[in-house]
Design an enzyme around this catalytic site. Structure first.
Site: not given
Ligand code: NOJ
Length: 743
Positions: A288
């Site tokens: 993430d």
């Molecule tokens: C953080 C989020 O937790 C995740 O769900 C997302 O895909 C990523 N950022 C990318 O934007």
């Protein structure tokens, strides 16, 4: 069709041919992957594992210099994937640099958070889960993929399949709620919708997130610590992730949280042992945003270099935005702290995904500017959005048949901060959604009622804040009307990422507004719009009709007007429990019995001394304008062996005055087992349509898959003994029968 031996033979031959073909294709990918890998320098390998947010498709935030800087990185082979770069033109331009100007000409893969629609914004996922309609949800993902792929994208960071038992956690809006069984089916449907046949240019790769148990955050605070037993993890939280592997998902995103002291981005047991070895997932894993870097903040790595070693060894292939890989891999390998074989495996998984998606054969496959103009916001897409939006509405209360309203009322008062609201209808993760495409409730109602009906709209108050200045006008307007529709709730971005709340009450002075309007004595319908279950005790008790509208996307107003005025009979069911107060959370229907189950008549048991037992609205709850009568479930036998199937049949009759849909729900309870079992577990449902007066017999099968659980030795098994089966209209209102599993 007549099934003759000849037919069977040809079908078998065809199947063999197809599997040989895919085996041969896989083989040829492998050879090509190996040959590219053999040409790559260590720097280029580190580059493939690097994913950066471009930000260029997201509006004029970043200027041309940044595009130039990004192109330079691509040209130098320092980036394998970009996200937040949207548009057939922009992605084409960046791709050109990758495949024409970089040394090895490896194509970029473009990702994006396409969560509930791309331009045609659909209801938020929690709302869609309320439809209990797998086909509609699959279609919603398919259309999102079609529109996203037309803007150059290859890969969505969805579906989000985290089980959420705590509505304080704002990301409950992005998933399918609290239940493992419903969540697993929804997860698989979304994967099928996004990915379909990947050769088709209208499909994109899916990414299951956030692995694992991100929704179990302590105190409902986003990114917070998760700590649970392996039994709860495997029994409740993991199945939806596994369901996506079985549905063929090609990528996973690991979560921010720690689990049993180990952050997911460093959790070899989760990523390697369970996901790859046990479940046989052969796709790639992306971190993430900065979750590799956050290993330092978690306190398991002292710097980015150590974080990179931990994450790579755990099995995280691609580093989203922390630059821990690109900044350290070369030195780490030189110093003998990281094996090149580990790096190679990660690179191979990424190259393989690019091959599978056809990027080596056609790097510009989604860069068709014509498609970008024509494939979005079509009538077909908007109709599908309307269909699932209507199916997502849950009727919570309807005293004395106040709803549906007549279309020829003289005067309707429409009051509330969400009544003529465009932006918030899109919910969180609005992707390329544009609020100018939204039909707000006011417009939906105007489209619906007779020309002679007067609609008087006033806002009354803001979503948040303490200002009650608008109350007076709202009361005046209510007093002049035949009926009041009061649109209350949260803003679209009060749920979603980093949007935890410590209160589940309506924000601001909205409940006070409802109380003032109620005092006018006019019939009041409350339409709720929110991204999580709310504690709406006063409203539930006093307001005669309450409709849960979540955030329904661009068709919100039309869908709600269809429901309010009876052109659509609501059939949605809650995918998450509504608590009476925030003090009850985490609350979920599939809790354990305890040694002292709640009982109002005795003091010494498991309850609160200041609340009635149970939730405000249970899981699976939702009314219809018609009524359904359930017969007692009939079982094919009172006894089965562990490997046999039990047939459960029930008659459902539409006894009311409208045609309507009903979600017939089946739950089980294992009465005595080697470990305690939940008081109820959903194990089947069937969404049926019954004409007024019509009856249908609904059949379910229960077998090993439904009756197994992790026993005291953590073995997935069916234990002989007594079970109860419940069938009904929600998790509380059920008819039951008994059976036994015998040795
Ligand atoms: C953080 C989020 O937790 C995740 O769900 C997302 O895909 C990523 N950022 C990318 O934007």
């Amino acid at each position: 069709m007549n099934i003759r031996p000849n037919n069977i033979l040809s079908v078998l031959l065809l199947l063999m041919l197809l599997s040989l073909q895919s085996f041969a294709q896989q083989k040829s990918f492998e050879a090509r992957v190996d040959s590219i890998l053999s040409l790559m320098t260590l720097e280029e390998k580190a580059g493939q594992l690097n994913q950066l947010s471009s930000g260029l498709g997201m509006g004029p935030v970043i200027g041309q210099d940044d595009l130039a800087a990004q192109k330079k990185l691509v040209r130098e082979g320092k980036v394998g994937s970009l996200f937040n770069a949207i548009g057939a033109g922009l992605t084409g331009e960046l791709q050109k640099v990758a495949v024409e100007e970089s040394r090895l000409k490896i194509p970029l893969i473009f990702g994006q958070d396409v969560i509930h629609g791309f331009k045609t914004i659909f209801p938020i996922p929690l709302a869609e889960a309320s439809s209990w309609d797998l086909k509609a949800v699959e279609l919603s993902a398919k259309i999102a993929a079609k529109e996203a792929s037309a803007s150059g994208l290859h890969w969505t960071f969805a579906p989000m399949v985290d089980i959420a038992r705590d509505p304080r956690w704002g990301r409950i809006a992005e998933g399918s709620g609290e239940d493992t069984y419903l969540g697993s089916l929804m997860a698989a449907a979304r994967v099928k919708g996004f990915q379909g046949d990947l050769k088709n240019t209208s499909n994109i790769l899916a990414c299951t997130k956030h692995y694992a148990a991100y929704g179990g955050a302590e105190a409902g605070r986003d990114y917070n610590t998760v700590d649970m037993t392996e039994r709860t993890l495997r029994g409740v939280y993991l199945p939806p992730y596994k369901a996506t592997v079985d549905a063929g998902v090609r990528s996973f995103m690991c979560s921010f949280n720690e689990l049993d002291g180990i952050p997911s981005s460093a959790n070899k047991w989760l990523l390697d042992d369970v996901l790859r070895n046990e479940w046989k997932f052969d796709g790639m894993i992306v971190s993430d945003w900065n979750s590799v870097g956050e290993l330092v903040t978690h306190g398991v790595a002292s710097d980015l270099s150590e974080a990179a070693v931990l994450a790579l060894n755990a099995g995280v292939d691609m580093d989203m935005e922390s630059r821990a890989y690109i900044g350290n891999i070369v030195q780490l390998v030189k110093d003998g702290k990281l094996s090149v074989a580990v790096v190679d495996e990660a690179v191979k998984r990424i190259l393989r995904m690019k091959f599978e998606y056809g990027l080596f054969d056609d790097p510009y496959r989604n860069c068709d500017k014509n498609r970008e103009k024509t494939d979005v916001l079509s009538k077909e897409n908007k109709d599908a959005a309307l269909d699932v939006a209507r199916k997502s509405v849950v009727l919570l209360k309807n005293e004395n048949h106040l709803l549906p309203l007549k279309k020829d009322l003289k005067k309707i008062a429409l009051i509330g901060p969400l009544a003529n609201n465009y932006t918030d209808m899109l919910g969180s993760w609005t992707c390329m959604g544009d609020s100018s495409n939204v039909v707000p409730l006011l417009e939906g109602i105007k489209n619906k009622v007779n020309a002679s009906t007067e609609i008087i709209y006033t806002k009354g108050c803001e979503i948040k804040g303490t200002d009650k200045e608008g109350f007076k006008e709202a009361i005046d307007v209510a007093n002049k009307s035949d009926v009041v529709i009061l649109a209350l709730g949260e803003s679209g971005w009060m749920s979603g990422e980093a949007e935890s709340r410590s209160s589940l009450d309506l924000p601001g002075v909205q409940e006070d507004l409802a109380k003032e309007i109620f005092k006018t004595g006019k019939p009041v319908v409350v339409v709720l719009m929110n991204g999580r279950p709310l504690s709406i005790g006063w409203i539930a008790e006093n307001i005669p009709a309450v409709v849960e509208g979540w955030f329904l996307g661009i068709q919100a107003g039309n869908a709600l007007a269809d429901v309010l005025f009876g052109d659509y009979n609501p059939g949605g069911k809650l995918p998450a429990t509504f608590p009476r107060t925030v003090g009850q959370v985490p609350i979920h229907y599939n809790h354990k019995n305890t040694g002292r189950p709640a009982n109002d008549l005795v003091k010494w048991n498991s309850k609160y001394n200041d609340l009635p037992i149970g939730p405000l609205y249970p899981f699976g709850y939702g009314l219809s304008y018609t009524t359904f009568e359930y017969s007692k479930p009939v079982l094919s036998s009172g006894k089965i062996k562990a490997d046999e199937k039990l047939k459960v049949t029930i008659e459902v009759k539409n006894t009311g005055n409208y045609d309507g849909e009903e979600v017939v729900q089946l739950y089980i309870r294992d009465l005595v087992a080697s470990v305690t079992r939940p008081v109820k577990e959903l194990k089947g449902f069937s969404k049926i349509f019954l004409k007024k007066g019509e009856s249908k017999s609904v059949e379910f099968q229960l077998g090993k898959d439904e009756l197994s659980f992790y026993d005291k030795n953590m073995k997935w098994t069916v234990e002989p003994g007594k079970f109860k089966v419940f069938v009904g209209t929600n998790s509380e209102d059920v008819q039951e029968a008994d059976f036994e599993v015998v040795e």
